[in-house]
Design a protein around this motif. Structure first.
Motif, PDB file in Angstrom:
ATOM      1  N   ILE A  77      43.467 -21.640  28.570  1.00 16.79           N
ATOM      2  CA  ILE A  77      44.403 -20.547  28.307  1.00 16.79           C
ATOM      3  C   ILE A  77      44.476 -19.585  29.492  1.00 16.79           C
ATOM      4  CG2 ILE A  77      44.806 -18.510  26.859  1.00 16.79           C
ATOM      5  CD1 ILE A  77      43.679 -20.099  24.504  1.00 16.79           C
ATOM      6  N   LEU A  78      43.305 -19.215  30.029  1.00 15.39           N
ATOM      7  CA  LEU A  78      43.293 -18.265  31.136  1.00 15.39           C
ATOM      8  C   LEU A  78      43.796 -18.885  32.433  1.00 15.39           C
ATOM      9  CD1 LEU A  78      39.916 -16.447  30.395  1.00 15.39           C
ATOM     10  CD2 LEU A  78      42.220 -15.608  30.008  1.00 15.39           C
ATOM     11  N   TYR A  80      34.394 -23.742  40.784  1.00 20.69           N
ATOM     12  CA  TYR A  80      35.471 -24.461  40.099  1.00 20.69           C
ATOM     13  C   TYR A  80      36.729 -23.601  39.988  1.00 20.69           C
ATOM     14  CZ  TYR A  80      32.233 -28.179  38.650  1.00 20.69           C
ATOM     15  OH  TYR A  80      31.346 -29.215  38.639  1.00 20.69           O
ATOM     16  N   ILE A  81      36.551 -22.354  39.597  1.00 22.24           N
ATOM     17  CA  ILE A  81      37.700 -21.465  39.394  1.00 22.24           C
ATOM     18  C   ILE A  81      38.418 -21.195  40.710  1.00 22.24           C
ATOM     19  CG2 ILE A  81      38.361 -19.117  38.740  1.00 22.24           C
ATOM     20  CD1 ILE A  81      36.033 -19.241  36.684  1.00 22.24           C
ATOM     21  N   THR A 121      39.959 -13.222  38.069  1.00 22.54           N
ATOM     22  CA  THR A 121      39.031 -12.218  37.534  1.00 22.54           C
ATOM     23  C   THR A 121      38.758 -12.460  36.051  1.00 22.54           C
ATOM     24  OG1 THR A 121      39.777 -10.558  39.130  1.00 22.54           O
ATOM     25  CG2 THR A 121      38.666  -9.753  37.159  1.00 22.54           C
ATOM     26  N   ALA A 122      39.831 -12.708  35.288  1.00 16.67           N
ATOM     27  CA  ALA A 122      39.668 -12.949  33.853  1.00 16.67           C
ATOM     28  C   ALA A 122      38.867 -14.214  33.588  1.00 16.67           C
ATOM     29  CB  ALA A 122      41.046 -13.044  33.185  1.00 16.67           C
ATOM     30  N   LEU A 123      39.128 -15.274  34.339  1.00 15.80           N
ATOM     31  CA  LEU A 123      38.395 -16.533  34.151  1.00 15.80           C
ATOM     32  C   LEU A 123      36.914 -16.349  34.404  1.00 15.80           C
ATOM     33  CD1 LEU A 123      40.732 -19.273  35.680  1.00 15.80           C
ATOM     34  CD2 LEU A 123      39.693 -19.328  33.418  1.00 15.80           C
ATOM     35  N   ILE A 124      36.563 -15.731  35.517  1.00 18.06           N
ATOM     36  CA  ILE A 124      35.154 -15.552  35.864  1.00 18.06           C
ATOM     37  C   ILE A 124      34.458 -14.662  34.836  1.00 18.06           C
ATOM     38  CG2 ILE A 124      33.563 -14.568  37.567  1.00 18.06           C
ATOM     39  CD1 ILE A 124      35.509 -15.438  39.734  1.00 18.06           C
ATOM     40  N   THR A 125      35.114 -13.570  34.449  1.00 17.31           N
ATOM     41  CA  THR A 125      34.487 -12.629  33.522  1.00 17.31           C
ATOM     42  C   THR A 125      34.304 -13.228  32.136  1.00 17.31           C
ATOM     43  OG1 THR A 125      35.528 -10.798  34.728  1.00 17.31           O
ATOM     44  CG2 THR A 125      34.643 -10.320  32.541  1.00 17.31           C
ATOM     45  N   VAL A 126      35.358 -13.843  31.609  1.00 19.45           N
ATOM     46  CA  VAL A 126      35.292 -14.399  30.244  1.00 19.45           C
ATOM     47  C   VAL A 126      34.278 -15.540  30.172  1.00 19.45           C
ATOM     48  CG1 VAL A 126      36.585 -15.646  28.481  1.00 19.45           C
ATOM     49  CG2 VAL A 126      37.608 -13.676  29.610  1.00 19.45           C
ATOM     50  N   ILE A 131      33.462 -11.375  40.087  1.00 20.83           N
ATOM     51  CA  ILE A 131      32.010 -11.374  40.294  1.00 20.83           C
ATOM     52  C   ILE A 131      31.436  -9.982  40.056  1.00 20.83           C
ATOM     53  CG2 ILE A 131      30.198 -11.668  42.036  1.00 20.83           C
ATOM     54  CD1 ILE A 131      31.905 -13.901  43.255  1.00 20.83           C
ATOM     55  N   SER A 132      32.119  -8.960  40.557  1.00 25.83           N
ATOM     56  CA  SER A 132      31.635  -7.590  40.355  1.00 25.83           C
ATOM     57  C   SER A 132      31.605  -7.224  38.877  1.00 25.83           C
ATOM     58  CB  SER A 132      32.530  -6.605  41.114  1.00 25.83           C
ATOM     59  OG  SER A 132      32.530  -6.881  42.495  1.00 25.83           O
ATOM     60  N   LEU A 133      32.664  -7.587  38.162  1.00 28.85           N
ATOM     61  CA  LEU A 133      32.729  -7.260  36.736  1.00 28.85           C
ATOM     62  C   LEU A 133      31.708  -8.049  35.929  1.00 28.85           C
ATOM     63  CD1 LEU A 133      34.231  -5.552  34.683  1.00 28.85           C
ATOM     64  CD2 LEU A 133      35.914  -7.374  34.448  1.00 28.85           C
ATOM     65  N   ALA A 134      31.536  -9.346  36.264  1.00 34.45           N
ATOM     66  CA  ALA A 134      30.582 -10.175  35.523  1.00 34.45           C
ATOM     67  C   ALA A 134      29.150  -9.705  35.728  1.00 34.45           C
ATOM     68  CB  ALA A 134      30.718 -11.637  35.947  1.00 34.45           C
TER      69      ALA A 134
END
Length: 413
Positions: free
Chosen positions: A274-275, A381-382, A39-44, A338-341
């Motif tokens: 980092i993430l 990729y993630i 979640t952090a990777l996709i959002t950031v 995906i929802s957060l992004a």
């Protein structure tokens, strides 16, 4: 319904209510850790892509995709302009004159970047006409000595429409009392705001003819041509073609802003690494979970071996069990990321309103909202990286389980 034997046993171990609830807790924490990392990777990455896209849009809103420069003064530029206008993918061409200047009003003095433009051609290559907050660039007429400023520069000088300012250029004029810097009084006829500090605080626009007179250039000469394309990513190849065909030097926007976008690319890479460590830490939990499960299931493994299960089959059972943790954690992370992004521009204002704070103040940052640009290539990729790390984490515990000797495991049963 037929089920592969390793998959069936691995699924049963995953769903069964274990005697050791600590193992269940570590399995759940592993799954949530992977979900949090994905979640952090996709959002950031989506937010950083959004910032890059927004900054590129704002920069190129005032900068041309391709710039064609002459060595000194360019007098016979009209035929080249007409020829460029007829080329494929070209949406606009505009002449320009550039120079350094100092702007003063009363006791306020600021450095500025001087640009002479043609009010007729300039809207074809820049958004300055649409970004005017007062006045218009159409009021720039030859010989009337009028000027248009950025909002931050106008605020620093304390000027508004109708005020007269002094423009000083770094060229000397010979007078009876000696050498004096060349200066000219201009009337402010417009103020623009494009949302980029580089332009809003340091750019002044005046008519092409007035700029030529101020800089003592030959009548009708310019410094170069700004070219706008229908696709910014064609700029590099387009610039190379121009360099081969003409004697004039041309460069594209990737060269002009190369350091800036390279810095953003490096930041994205560092954030990704980092993430990714969050996912790696969760994968270590998978290792510890499976090691404890193998220890807890020694007798079961021994019975399976006596019934004919091969070491490869035993290894596959625990790979399936660990992989399921990784798959469910990755799916949860994909859904959350995906929802957060996709809704970050709604979620962040809601959080700001609830806590009464503002993450990006418009008084400090020129992008006061968090933009998001979700790219499915990053999602692939993630998710792929998360699954690979999860599978790698199962190898050692599964290999350890496959080396169980039935006689020794059942000795004290």
């Amino acid at each position: 319904m037929f089920k592969p034997f390793p998959f069936y046993i691995g699924l049963r171990y995953t769903r069964a209510k274990r005697r050791n609830h600590f193992i269940s807790f570590i399995s759940l924490s592993s799954m949530l850790g992977i979900a949090l990392g994905v979640t952090a990777l996709i959002t950031v990455l989506s937010v950083m892509n959004g910032f890059e896209k927004e900054l590129r849009h704002r920069m190129l809103g005032m900068s041309a995709h391709v710039v064609v420069n002459a060595e000194k003064h360019w007098s016979d530029w009209q035929p080249i302009l007409k020829e460029l206008q007829t080329r494929a993918h070209v949406t606009g061409v505009a002449p320009f004159i550039q120079g350094q200047a100092m702007v003063s009003y009363q006791k306020n003095v600021e450095g500025a970047f001087l640009q002479g433009i043609s009010p007729t051609f300039e809207p074809e290559v820049s958004q300055v006409k649409d970004k005017m907050i007062a006045g218009s660039i159409d009021s720039l007429k030859a010989g009337e000595w009028k000027i248009v400023l950025g909002r931050e520069l106008a605020r620093a000088l304390g000027v508004w429409i109708g005020d007269k300012i002094t423009l000083v250029v770094p060229q000397a004029s010979v007078t009876p009392v000696g050498l004096l810097p060349r200066m000219k009084r201009f009337t402010v006829q417009g103020i623009f705001s494009v949302g980029m500090h580089e332009f809003d605080s340091g750019l002044v626009l005046l008519h092409l003819s007035d700029a030529a007179k101020l800089l003592r250039m030959p009548v009708g000469s310019i410094h170069g041509l700004n070219v706008k394309l229908d696709d910014m990513f064609r700029a590099t190849s387009f610039s190379r073609e121009l360099n081969k065909e003409f004697n004039y030097y041309s460069y594209d926007w990737t060269y002009r802003h190369k350091n800036f976008f390279e810095a953003i690319k490096m930041e994205k890479t560092v954030m990704f690494v980092i993430l990714t460590l969050i996912v790696a830490v969760a994968a270590f939990n998978i290792v510890s979970t499976l090691v404890m499960v193998v220890t807890d299931k020694q007798a079961d493994i021994a019975i399976l071996r006596t019934l004919g299960a091969t070491p490869g089959t035993v290894m596959a059972i625990f790979i399936v069990q660990g992989a399921l943790i990784g798959v469910f954690g990755t799916l949860l992370g994909l859904g959350g990321g995906i929802s957060l992004a996709l809704n970050i521009e709604t979620v962040v204002p809601a959080i700001e309103g609830f806590f009464g704070v503002q993450f990006l103040s418009s008084d400090i940052y020129y992008i006061s909202d968090l933009p998001s640009d979700l790219r499915w290539r990053d999602v692939y990729y993630i998710s792929g990286l998360s699954l690979i790390i999860s599978l790698l984490a199962t190898i050692y515990p599964a290999w350890h389980a496959s080396r169980t000797h039935p006689a020794e495991a059942l000795r004290y049963e």
